[in-house]
Design a protein around this motif. Structure first.
Motif, short mmCIF file in Angstrom:
data_model
loop_
_atom_site.label_atom_id
_atom_site.label_comp_id
_atom_site.label_asym_id
_atom_site.label_seq_id
_atom_site.Cartn_x
_atom_site.Cartn_y
_atom_site.Cartn_z
N SER A 321 0.88 -1.39 0.16
CA SER A 321 0.32 0.29 0.08
C SER A 321 0.77 0.93 -0.28
N LEU A 322 0.87 2.39 -0.91
CA LEU A 322 1.47 3.64 -0.66
C LEU A 322 0.93 4.26 0.35
N ASN A 323 0.12 4.15 0.95
CA ASN A 323 -0.69 5.11 3.09
C ASN A 323 -0.53 4.21 3.62
N GLY A 324 0.10 4.64 4.73
CA GLY A 324 0.72 4.37 5.71
C GLY A 324 0.79 5.37 6.61
N GLY A 325 2.67 5.73 6.91
CA GLY A 325 3.10 6.56 8.13
C GLY A 325 3.34 7.49 7.45
N ASN A 326 2.78 7.22 6.13
CA ASN A 326 2.74 9.23 4.83
C ASN A 326 1.09 9.78 5.36
N VAL A 327 0.32 9.07 5.18
CA VAL A 327 -0.46 9.51 5.31
C VAL A 327 -0.59 10.14 7.90
N LEU A 328 -0.42 9.49 7.91
CA LEU A 328 -0.84 10.03 9.46
C LEU A 328 0.47 11.15 9.91
N ALA A 329 1.42 10.88 8.77
CA ALA A 329 1.97 12.22 8.71
C ALA A 329 0.99 13.70 8.07
N THR A 330 0.78 13.39 6.88
CA THR A 330 -0.10 14.00 6.56
C THR A 330 -1.08 15.18 7.23
N PHE A 331 -1.84 14.41 8.19
CA PHE A 331 -2.38 14.62 9.26
C PHE A 331 -2.06 15.33 10.29
N VAL A 332 -0.79 15.14 10.56
CA VAL A 332 0.20 16.08 11.57
C VAL A 332 0.15 17.17 11.42
N ALA A 333 0.70 17.65 9.65
CA ALA A 333 1.08 18.42 9.36
C ALA A 333 -0.46 19.76 9.43
N THR A 334 -1.27 18.58 8.54
CA THR A 334 -2.73 19.46 8.88
C THR A 334 -2.83 19.98 10.08
N LEU A 335 -3.22 18.92 10.93
CA LEU A 335 -3.06 19.64 11.98
C LEU A 335 -2.01 20.95 12.93
N ALA A 336 -1.41 20.65 12.41
CA ALA A 336 -0.05 22.14 12.72
C ALA A 336 -0.25 23.31 12.55
N HIS A 337 -1.03 23.05 10.76
CA HIS A 337 -0.76 24.46 9.83
C HIS A 337 -2.54 24.56 10.42
N TRP A 338 -3.61 24.08 10.29
CA TRP A 338 -4.99 24.39 11.04
C TRP A 338 -4.39 25.23 12.41
N MET A 339 -3.65 25.10 12.72
CA MET A 339 -3.86 26.02 14.22
C MET A 339 -2.87 27.11 14.01
N ALA A 340 -1.54 26.97 13.01
CA ALA A 340 -0.74 28.17 13.26
C ALA A 340 -1.61 29.12 12.66
N GLU A 341 -2.59 28.80 11.42
CA GLU A 341 -3.86 29.74 11.05
C GLU A 341 -5.17 30.31 11.88
N LEU A 342 -5.02 29.34 13.12
CA LEU A 342 -5.90 30.20 14.15
C LEU A 342 -4.72 31.16 15.54
N GLY A 343 -3.87 30.73 14.97
CA GLY A 343 -2.89 31.73 15.43
C GLY A 343 -1.97 30.83 16.64
N SER A 344 -2.48 29.51 16.76
CA SER A 344 -1.35 28.39 18.01
C SER A 344 -1.00 27.98 16.80
N GLU A 345 0.93 28.54 17.31
CA GLU A 345 1.38 27.68 16.97
C GLU A 345 2.22 26.73 17.52
N VAL A 346 2.37 25.34 17.20
CA VAL A 346 2.17 23.77 17.97
C VAL A 346 3.44 23.40 16.93
N PRO A 347 4.62 22.72 17.79
CA PRO A 347 5.74 21.80 16.85
C PRO A 347 5.02 20.68 15.69
N GLU A 348 4.76 20.27 15.40
CA GLU A 348 4.22 18.95 14.56
C GLU A 348 5.10 17.92 15.56
N SER A 349 6.36 18.39 16.25
CA SER A 349 6.91 16.89 16.54
C SER A 349 5.87 17.00 18.47
#
Length: 478
Positions: A321-349
């Motif tokens: 499958s092409l979809n594994g940990g990369n999907v989870l990593a995309t979700f993490v990056a999306t969450l971090a981006h959403w929070m940044a757009e809301l004015g709350s910077e949180v590192p992906e780590s």
């Protein structure tokens, strides 16, 4: 390539794996040819090698800087004990399959006085994740004389794409292979690229039964067959190091580069009745086929299970499958981006462990996520989807657990557990970085599979490559 016997005084075997996002090096005690391998040291480094693809490739291109990958290998070696590096007897190399890099044969690298390998005359790596070859483009290529289908990201398909869109690029190079083939060629000063049957099969247009390229068919299509590597049996010796390399002696034996999938399975499957589930950047569910199994003569592009060469003339049945940990990593990056757009910077780590904790507190969910963000090779047009959405099912815990469950269920749709049972599989061995660091994924694996589940030793593809060299080659690989 028999290893020295004794009680550990025979030196060490080095295994290296060039992964998609990181590289790993491991040292095994060469005095332990039988029984569980003894890893004396290991190191892993992120490559941070992704680069903006060439304009011709468009948004679907996926390319990496080979120099950064080689640099990460050097950082791993420097982290290993110097006295053990000086006693390395042989080196096994594996890496990400399917991709292609180009170089000048015999001029692929230079060496510094300190024994550092520096790439020269080398292109970027077009990785297995590359999507520039559209379904229409692939349909325009000649059908392979092989049981394996062709897909975007496969080396031969990428070369065909370059032939049509940038033919002058290909004229600049005399050799091609996977990135692990490049490393072996550079270490040994090979004038001609050498590739194992593992990597040849992953490139496309290779017949695993005759162990030969579809040369006539490719020549008729105008393919630059001069770039095709020579092919050797997995486990064969490729050559010897031409220089001292981070203290590893010149003249050290180097095996032909192997596929990371096969090495991961080899490192974990201690019984012939084991299947292996590897969840890292992508997902592979693999089971060894009985000796004597022969694949179909022609490919079935719609088949979710492919049969790849393993060791000693045997095959692995693989749902990749092409979809594994990369999907989870995309979700993490999306969450971090959403929070940044809301004015709350949180590192992906920090995002990842918090979402895992939320999912552990959410023992079950009726939310359903089909996580095929990248499609699948047998279903390239498939997209991700979410169903079962309700007001109480949108918490971080619900979504994270549904996402982890979706990753596991997706590979089970490709290769159901009942088929594993029909093949005589009695146990599932779990491995891979995403599975190791994610307890929710492990819970979902144990929920979904009708088999006992255990988790592999701390040796993966790098350990498998070293283990094969330690045990003497393909004759000892079962």
């Amino acid at each position: 390539m028999a290893a020295d016997g004794g009680d550990g005084q025979g030196g060490f075997v080095l295994g290296i794996d060039l992964g998609t996002s990181s590289v790993k090096a491991v040292l095994l005690d060469a005095g332990r040819r039988r029984g569980p391998p003894v890893a004396t040291a290991s190191a892993s480094r992120a490559t941070r090698a992704d680069v903006t693809p060439s304009p011709e490739a468009g948004l679907q291109g996926r390319e990496q800087d080979v120099g950064r990958i080689v640099q990460a290998v050097g950082e791993c070696l420097e982290a290993l004990p110097a006295w053990q590096r000086r006693q390395v007897l042989r080196v096994g190399v594996s890496g990400q399959m399917h991709g292609v890099v180009f170089w000048q044969g015999g001029q692929a690298a230079t060496w510094t006085e300190k024994g550092v390998l520096e790439p020269q005359n080398v292109s970027r790596l077009i990785t297995w994740q590359d999507g520039r070859c559209s379904p229409d483009f692939l349909a325009s290529l000649p059908p392979p004389e092989s049981h394996l289908s062709l897909a975007t990201g496969f080396g031969s398909a990428s070369i065909f794409w370059l032939l049509r869109h940038s033919p002058e690029f290909l004229e600049s190079y005399s050799a091609a292979g996977t990135v692990q083939d490049y490393l072996v060629a550079a270490l040994c000063g090979l004038r001609r690229p050498l590739m194992s049957e593992h990597n040849a099969a992953s490139w496309g247009y290779f017949n695993t039964e005759s162990r030969s390229w579809n040369s006539r068919l490719l020549e008729e299509a105008g393919f630059p067959t001069r770039l095709l590597p020579d092919v050797a049996e997995a486990g064969a010796l490729a050559g010897r190091t031409t220089h001292v390399w981070f203290g590893i002696p010149a003249g050290t034996e180097v095996g032909v580069a192997l596929g990371d999938l096969q090495c991961s399975v080899f490192s974990c499957a201690t019984r012939k009745t084991d299947a292996v589930l590897n969840i890292s950047t992508s997902v592979q569910l693999a089971a060894p086929m009985p000796r004597g199994f022969k694949p179909a003569a022609s490919p079935d592009p719609a088949a979710p299970v492919a049969h790849f060469p393993y060791f000693g003339g045997t095959y692995l049945a693989v749902a990749a499958s092409l979809n594994g940990g990369n999907v989870l990593a995309t979700f993490v990056a999306t969450l971090a981006h959403w929070m940044a757009e809301l004015g709350s910077e949180v590192p992906e780590s920090l995002v990842y462990p918090r979402m895992i904790r939320a999912a552990l507190a959410q023992a079950d969910t009726q939310l359903s996520i089909r996580p095929t963000l990248l499609g699948e090779r047998h279903l390239p047009g498939e997209l991700a989807s979410v169903s079962g959405i309700g007001p109480g099912r949108l918490s971080l815990g619900h979504v994270t657990r549904a996402l982890c469950r979706g990753v596991v269920d997706n590979v089970l749709r490709m290769l159901p557990g009942r088929r594993l049972a029909e093949w005589g599989v009695e146990r599932l061995v779990g491995s891979g970085s995403a599975l190791a660091r994610n307890e929710v994924l492990r819970q979902e694996v144990e929920r979904a599979f009708p088999l006992p589940v255990c988790y592999g030793r701390d040796v993966d593809a790098a350990g498998g490559a070293a283990l094969l060299m330690l045990r003497g080659g393909p004759g000892d690989a079962e």
